[in-house]
Scaffold this motif. Structure first.
Motif, short mmCIF file in Angstrom:
data_model
loop_
_atom_site.label_atom_id
_atom_site.label_comp_id
_atom_site.label_asym_id
_atom_site.label_seq_id
_atom_site.Cartn_x
_atom_site.Cartn_y
_atom_site.Cartn_z
N ARG A 1 0.88 -1.17 0.00
CA ARG A 1 0.00 0.00 0.00
C ARG A 1 0.91 1.22 0.00
O ARG A 1 1.69 1.43 0.92
CB ARG A 1 -0.92 0.02 1.22
N LEU A 2 0.84 2.00 -1.07
CA LEU A 2 1.63 3.23 -1.18
C LEU A 2 0.68 4.40 -0.98
O LEU A 2 -0.30 4.56 -1.70
CB LEU A 2 2.29 3.32 -2.57
N THR A 3 0.98 5.21 0.03
CA THR A 3 0.21 6.41 0.30
C THR A 3 1.11 7.60 0.06
O THR A 3 2.24 7.65 0.57
CB THR A 3 -0.30 6.43 1.75
N VAL A 4 0.63 8.54 -0.73
CA VAL A 4 1.35 9.78 -1.01
C VAL A 4 0.55 10.91 -0.39
O VAL A 4 -0.63 11.08 -0.67
CB VAL A 4 1.53 10.00 -2.52
N VAL A 5 1.21 11.68 0.48
CA VAL A 5 0.59 12.84 1.12
C VAL A 5 1.36 14.06 0.64
O VAL A 5 2.57 14.18 0.87
CB VAL A 5 0.66 12.74 2.67
N HIS A 6 0.67 14.95 -0.05
CA HIS A 6 1.30 16.17 -0.55
C HIS A 6 0.64 17.36 0.14
O HIS A 6 -0.53 17.65 -0.08
CB HIS A 6 1.15 16.26 -2.07
N GLU A 7 1.41 18.02 1.02
CA GLU A 7 0.93 19.17 1.77
C GLU A 7 1.17 20.42 0.92
O GLU A 7 2.31 20.75 0.63
CB GLU A 7 1.63 19.25 3.11
N LEU A 8 0.09 21.10 0.56
CA LEU A 8 0.15 22.14 -0.47
C LEU A 8 -0.36 23.51 0.00
O LEU A 8 -0.70 24.35 -0.83
CB LEU A 8 -0.66 21.68 -1.68
#
Length: 171
Positions: free
Chosen positions: A122-129
């Motif tokens: 499970r790959l989770t990408v969190v991009h704080e923008l």
């Protein structure tokens, strides 16, 4: 794959890839892999906290941008490694340099989280923008119909395809 939080401040994407966490980690962090999926571009990482990194454009990207309003820069993404827990977590600052207006929004924070789930990862990408509305729109794929790409959904789908089949979505 799903976006689960505020698109203008934080975007979260999750994908399940039939590969080990080590294989997914290598694809994300090794230059011989980073140029093979998504939009291409060779990323050179020194996986130590505080180390800088850069992504250089692929030849195909440079050729495709011949008619763009500005030339593709020698470095298209840069940032600094914040945290490394191989092969489980990678946190970095991230700045897109291809569009001068987007580049002025500055650095954002990008986190990759990898967790084994049976025979998959499970790959989770969190991009704080926060403070980067133009970048938020781009990485959400909102420019896809205008030829600006499909953002994280496209990149992660392409990564999944490459690791599971040996071919990208365009092949």
């Amino acid at each position: 794959m799903s976006e689960t939080r505020h698109a203008d401040t934080t975007q979260v994407y999750r994908v399940y890839i039939k590969a080990t966490p080590e294989q997914v980690w290598d694809a994300i962090t090794k230059p011989e892999w980073t140029d093979r999926f998504g939009y291409g571009g060779r990323t050179d990482f020194d996986l130590r906290a505080g180390a800088p990194y850069q992504t250089r454009p692929s030849e195909a990207m440079v050729e495709a941008a011949v008619d763009a309003p500005w030339p593709v820069p020698d470095v298209i993404i840069d940032g600094e490694i914040v945290e490394v827990d191989q092969p489980r977590r990678l946190v970095m600052t991230w700045r897109l340099l291809m569009d001068p207006a987007v580049a002025t929004e500055g650095f954002t924070r990008l986190t990759y989280e990898l967790e084994p789930v049976g025979a998959a990862t499970r790959l989770t990408v969190v991009h704080e923008l926060a403070g980067a509305p133009q970048l938020a729109a781009l990485v959400a794929g909102e420019g896809e119909t205008q030829g600006a790409g499909g953002g994280w959904p496209w990149i992660l789908s392409d990564l999944k395809s490459l690791l599971e089949t040996g071919k990208t979505l365009a092949q």
